[in-house]
Structures are given as C-alpha cells and as structure tokens.
Design a protein around this motif. Structure first.
Motif, PDB file in Angstrom:
ATOM      1  N   LYS A  14      20.555   9.542  14.196  1.00  0.00           N
ATOM      2  CA  LYS A  14      21.599   8.850  14.952  1.00  0.00           C
ATOM      3  C   LYS A  14      21.029   8.057  16.125  1.00  0.00           C
ATOM      4  O   LYS A  14      21.627   7.063  16.556  1.00  0.00           O
ATOM      5  N   ARG A  15      19.879   8.494  16.636  1.00  0.00           N
ATOM      6  CA  ARG A  15      19.239   7.758  17.732  1.00  0.00           C
ATOM      7  C   ARG A  15      18.369   6.613  17.233  1.00  0.00           C
ATOM      8  O   ARG A  15      17.754   5.906  18.023  1.00  0.00           O
ATOM      9  N   GLY A  16      18.304   6.444  15.927  1.00  0.00           N
ATOM     10  CA  GLY A  16      17.566   5.321  15.369  1.00  0.00           C
ATOM     11  C   GLY A  16      16.113   5.600  15.063  1.00  0.00           C
ATOM     12  O   GLY A  16      15.337   4.659  14.830  1.00  0.00           O
ATOM     13  N   SER A  17      15.714   6.854  15.045  1.00  0.00           N
ATOM     14  CA  SER A  17      14.326   7.176  14.739  1.00  0.00           C
ATOM     15  C   SER A  17      14.023   6.895  13.271  1.00  0.00           C
ATOM     16  O   SER A  17      14.847   7.131  12.387  1.00  0.00           O
ATOM     17  N   ASP A  18      12.801   6.417  13.046  1.00  0.00           N
ATOM     18  CA  ASP A  18      12.314   6.236  11.685  1.00  0.00           C
ATOM     19  C   ASP A  18      11.641   7.491  11.162  1.00  0.00           C
ATOM     20  O   ASP A  18      11.632   7.732   9.950  1.00  0.00           O
ATOM     21  N   MET A  19      11.059   8.279  12.072  1.00  0.00           N
ATOM     22  CA  MET A  19      10.369   9.512  11.705  1.00  0.00           C
ATOM     23  C   MET A  19      10.714  10.592  12.711  1.00  0.00           C
ATOM     24  O   MET A  19      10.851  10.315  13.907  1.00  0.00           O
TER      25      MET A  19
END
Length: 297
Positions: free
Chosen positions: A36-41
């Motif tokens: 939800k925070r936009g992390s890819d990993m």
C-alpha cells in the motif's frame, strides 16, 4: 518501469517463538502495508515464520523447527504468494523448510506472480547444525531491476565469496535476511555490511529479528545501505543501523533507491583493460584448498 529506481522496505519483526500462525498473520500484514505504501520489494528476517532459538537438549525430531517446518511450496507460502500477487510486490523471508532429505534454514522468495525461488542457507553457525542441513546453491532472483542476490546472516557476515559471486554475475542489490543477536556481539554485522557495500559498490537491504526470542535478544538494525557520493563510505538510505539506540524496536523502513549508483567495482576494467577481480586465479587457489584437509570430503 525504470530499470534503476525502485522502492524497498525492510522489516524488523519480533517473531513469537513457536507461534507460526501468529507470525504468518503479521508477515502478511507487513507485506500488505509495504504494498500500500508503494514498495516494490519487502524483506523480512531470517526464521521470521517460527522464531529462531534452538533448545539444545530437545531431540532433533521434536525441536520446534522440525515441528513447524513446511515444504516450499506449502500452506504458509501459498498464503504469502496470494499477498504478493494481490499487492504486486517481491517478498523475501526466512523459515524452516522441510524437504525429503531433511530440514533447511531457508529463504522463501516471491514475485508479483507468486513463489519464485527458494534459497537454503549455505553457511550454518551454531546452533543451526543441531537441526538444519547446509544448502549448496546460490540464488539470483531475476527482477525488472536486474538480478538480485540473496543470503542469510552468517553467509553475509563471514563469507564474502557469496556476495562477490552475485556482484560479478550482475547484482546491484543484495538481500540479507538475518537473525543477529546480542550473544553474537556488537561489531561484525554492522562492519561487514558497510564494508561489503563499499568494497563491492552495491546496495544491501538487510532485515533482522528484533527483541526477545526464547533465550536470545535480537539486535534489530534493519536497514538499507549503499553507495554514497564518497565512494569510499557507505550511506544509510533507511532504517536504524545495528547497535544504535532503538534499533531493536519493531518497524518497517522504506526508501527509494537508485541502483544506477551501484558501481560494481569487480567487473570494471582498469587502465590496463581488464578487471582487477581475478576469478581465474581464485578458482585455482580454491580448487587446491578443496583437495586439502579439512576441506576435502
């Protein structure tokens, strides 16, 4: 999608010893929040599914690690794979793996398509040989940002060969799932990751257990370290470095990093037109060692 820039989250988690379902629910929660925070990993610690500590006097087949180990794929990894597909993230986390030949201290690796790889810890410090077998294979995970190398704890701190192999194969990011405790002292982990980042010109995303387990207290210190403007010094992009105040508090730390800054010195040619890194020479030396006690089988 940019092939250099990505967002990475590392997690310090206080795994509840022997409470797999509770830990699995929290792992899924961190993956959801990272997505939800936009992390890819998102990277979680070594043995985070079950807790780490060994009870020496317990027979091997009755140990917590043996009782709670799962196959990969298995029930826990199926649930985690559903989360990484839902939120479109890569995830790396540690767990005891059951296989036909025995138990391993493993890292389950997920892509936005689900489970994609398993890494089995190659170097086992005490007390892990009480229950686990040694792994034999390095793992490079193919991603849109290039190959990512993976290692677990002792692999990273005492055996630079593995990380150098990954870098020479093209990795600009190394993932380290770890269980570094107070009983291990307060020097090696921080120093080795900082030196490895500078020496190899790469980013290292490291996630550690934090707080009490069964008998040990874990340092936390989850962080993302990588190249700085001064190529001879590391820079912390996120997290709290090992041994600093508050480093064992549970939490998730996120940074957007530019892998274009990873210089990967090992593969760069010097003025003479060839790399300074000498795998041809090292392989000859190591082959000689492999035939010499105590290393020969």
């Amino acid at each position: 999608m940019n092939g250099d820039v990505l967002t990475v989250s590392v997690v310090t988690m206080n795994a509840a010893w022997g409470q797999k379902e509770q830990n699995l629910n929290r792992i899924k929660g961190f993956i959801e929040c990272a997505g939800k925070r936009g992390s890819d990993m998102v990277i979680l610690p070594e043995m985070v599914l079950t807790g780490y500590d060994d009870v020496a006097e317990t027979p091997k087949e009755e140990k917590m690690q043996a009782r709670l180990a799962e196959t990969i794929p298995g029930p826990a990894t199926d649930e985690i794979a559903e989360m990484t597909r839902r939120y479109g993230v890569y995830a790396f986390l540690g767990m005891p793996e059951r296989s036909p030949e025995g138990l391993y201290n493993s890292m389950a690796i997920f892509s936005p398509e689900g489970l994609c790889a398993v890494y089995r810890k190659i170097h086992l410090p005490q007390p892990e040989p009480n229950w686990a077998l040694r792994g034999e294979e390095p793992v490079l995970v193919e991603t849109p940002w290039g190959p990512v190398g993976v290692s677990i704890c002792f692999d990273s701190y005492y055996f630079p060969e593995l990380m150098r192999y990954y870098v020479a194969k093209g990795a600009r990011l190394i993932v380290n799932c770890t269980a570094h405790a107070h009983c291990h002292g307060r020097f090696m982990a921080k120093a080795s990751l900082e030196v490895a980042s500078v020496m190899n010109g790469v980013f290292i995303a490291s996630s550690n257990l934090g707080g009490p387990d069964l008998t040990n207290w874990f340092w936390g210190g989850s962080s993302i370290v990588g190249p700085s403007r001064n190529k001879r010094e590391p820079h912390y992009y996120a997290g709290i470095p090992f041994y600093e105040d508050g480093c064992d508090e549970e939490g998730m730390y996120t940074a957007t990093i530019d892998l274009g800054l990873a210089t990967r010195f090992l593969v760069q040619n010097n003025e003479a037109g060839y790399p300074d890194f000498r795998p041809d020479l090292y392989s000859r030396l190591y082959s000689e060692l492999a035939q010499t006690p105590p290393f020969c089988k």
